[in-house]
Enzyme design. Structure first.
Site, PDB file in Angstrom:
ATOM      1  N   CYS A   1       0.841  -1.208   0.000  1.00  0.00           N
ATOM      2  CA  CYS A   1       0.000   0.000   0.000  1.00  0.00           C
ATOM      3  C   CYS A   1       0.874   1.255   0.000  1.00  0.00           C
ATOM      4  CB  CYS A   1      -0.958  -0.003   1.176  1.00  0.00           C
ATOM      5  SG  CYS A   1      -0.238  -0.399   2.776  1.00  0.00           S
ATOM      6  N   GLY A   2       1.990   1.183  -0.708  1.00  0.00           N
ATOM      7  CA  GLY A   2       2.853   2.345  -0.849  1.00  0.00           C
ATOM      8  C   GLY A   2       3.519   2.735   0.461  1.00  0.00           C
TER       9      GLY A   2
END
Length: 293
Positions: A90-91
């Site tokens: 998720c970055g």
């Protein structure tokens, strides 16, 4: 031929990765819609509770000074509530939270850290894995991110309020990702205890003088715990929606990158195949000329 086989293997691998990231993007988009709906329905309720608190506190400043949850004191013992995720991909969603917590502790609570009076409450596996190596974690829960339970969160909020009233802790902050939209999440450090309101600002004091029944003190005593429980639940809902939004954007970018890599690999494969066919034709012609000669 070895080069062609290697390129074909890479193409197959990238295609498989692209299918996975595309599926994860769709799953995250579906979860995001549900989480976004939940936080959008919760925010007006939370905002209205805070508005009532400000009206009551503004018209009854002497009463708030006597309430223990409003007590401002030197933060000798600090608790930081950290909300991250259980999964990755998720970055920078989790790393931004960890960096913010580290900066908050080293810059604002350095003295409390030196005396061992900084404690963490972690919601989410990723934050606990990284922060528990450096700071003591007194409470950890990862199940609430998959299935938020207001009753269980209320028990955590009640325990924090009890410790604050008993002077076991002096300050509570919450660090989480605030959901703005599907593509934007903002790392937020929010004051939790002691309770603050706009009544502390002289320019924003509420001037309306209402007749309150029962007394404002009784209403505040009843209202403050409800507001704090709702606030903790809202921050968890914000973080969940932010996580799904961050993962959807991350998987979208990964899918787009895989598409570009496949385009380059296929072009490279076609060039290598054309070169291989040309070399084979040259060898055949050379061999035929040698036989004829």
């Amino acid at each position: 031929m070895g080069n062609l086989k290697e390129i074909r293997t890479r193409i197959t691998s990238i295609e498989s990765t692209q299918k996975i990231t595309s599926s994860m993007k769709l799953v995250s988009a579906a979860k995001l819609r549900r989480a976004q709906t939940a936080i959008q329905h919760l925010r007006p309720y939370s905002q209205k509770l805070n508005e009532i608190l400000n009206n009551l506190a503004g018209s009854n400043t002497s009463g708030t000074e006597q309430m223990k949850l409003f007590e401002q004191r030197e933060p000798e013992k600090v608790v930081i509530v950290v909300i991250t995720s259980n999964k990755g991909l998720c970055g920078a969603f989790n790393s931004n939270i960890v960096k913010t917590v580290n900066h908050l502790i080293t810059e604002k609570y350095a003295e409390q850290l030196r005396t061992g009076n900084v404690q963490l409450i972690c919601f989410g596996k990723k934050g606990n894995e990284q922060l528990s190596k450096h700071y003591p974690v007194t409470y950890y829960n990862e199940k609430l991110l998959d299935n938020p339970d207001f009753t269980e969160l209320s028990a955590v909020a009640d325990d924090l309020m009890k410790q604050f009233v008993n002077h076991d802790i002096d300050k509570v902050d919450i660090v989480y990702n605030q959901f703005l939209n599907a593509a934007t999440q903002r790392v937020t450090v929010e004051d939790y205890l002691p309770v603050t309101s706009i009544a502390n600002d002289e320019e924003k004091k509420v001037t309306n003088d209402y007749i309150i029944e029962p007394s404002a003190e009784q209403l505040l005593q009843e209202l403050i715990p409800k507001i704090l429980r709702t606030q903790l639940y809202k921050t968890l809902s914000d973080s969940i929606a932010s996580e799904h939004g961050a993962r959807m954007i991350s998987m979208t970018k990964a899918t787009d990158n895989a598409t570009e890599i496949l385009r380059d690999l296929r072009l490279k494969y076609n060039n290598a195949r054309q070169s291989s066919i040309t070399n084979e034709l040259i060898e055949i012609v050379s061999g035929a000329n040698a036989l004829n000669g």
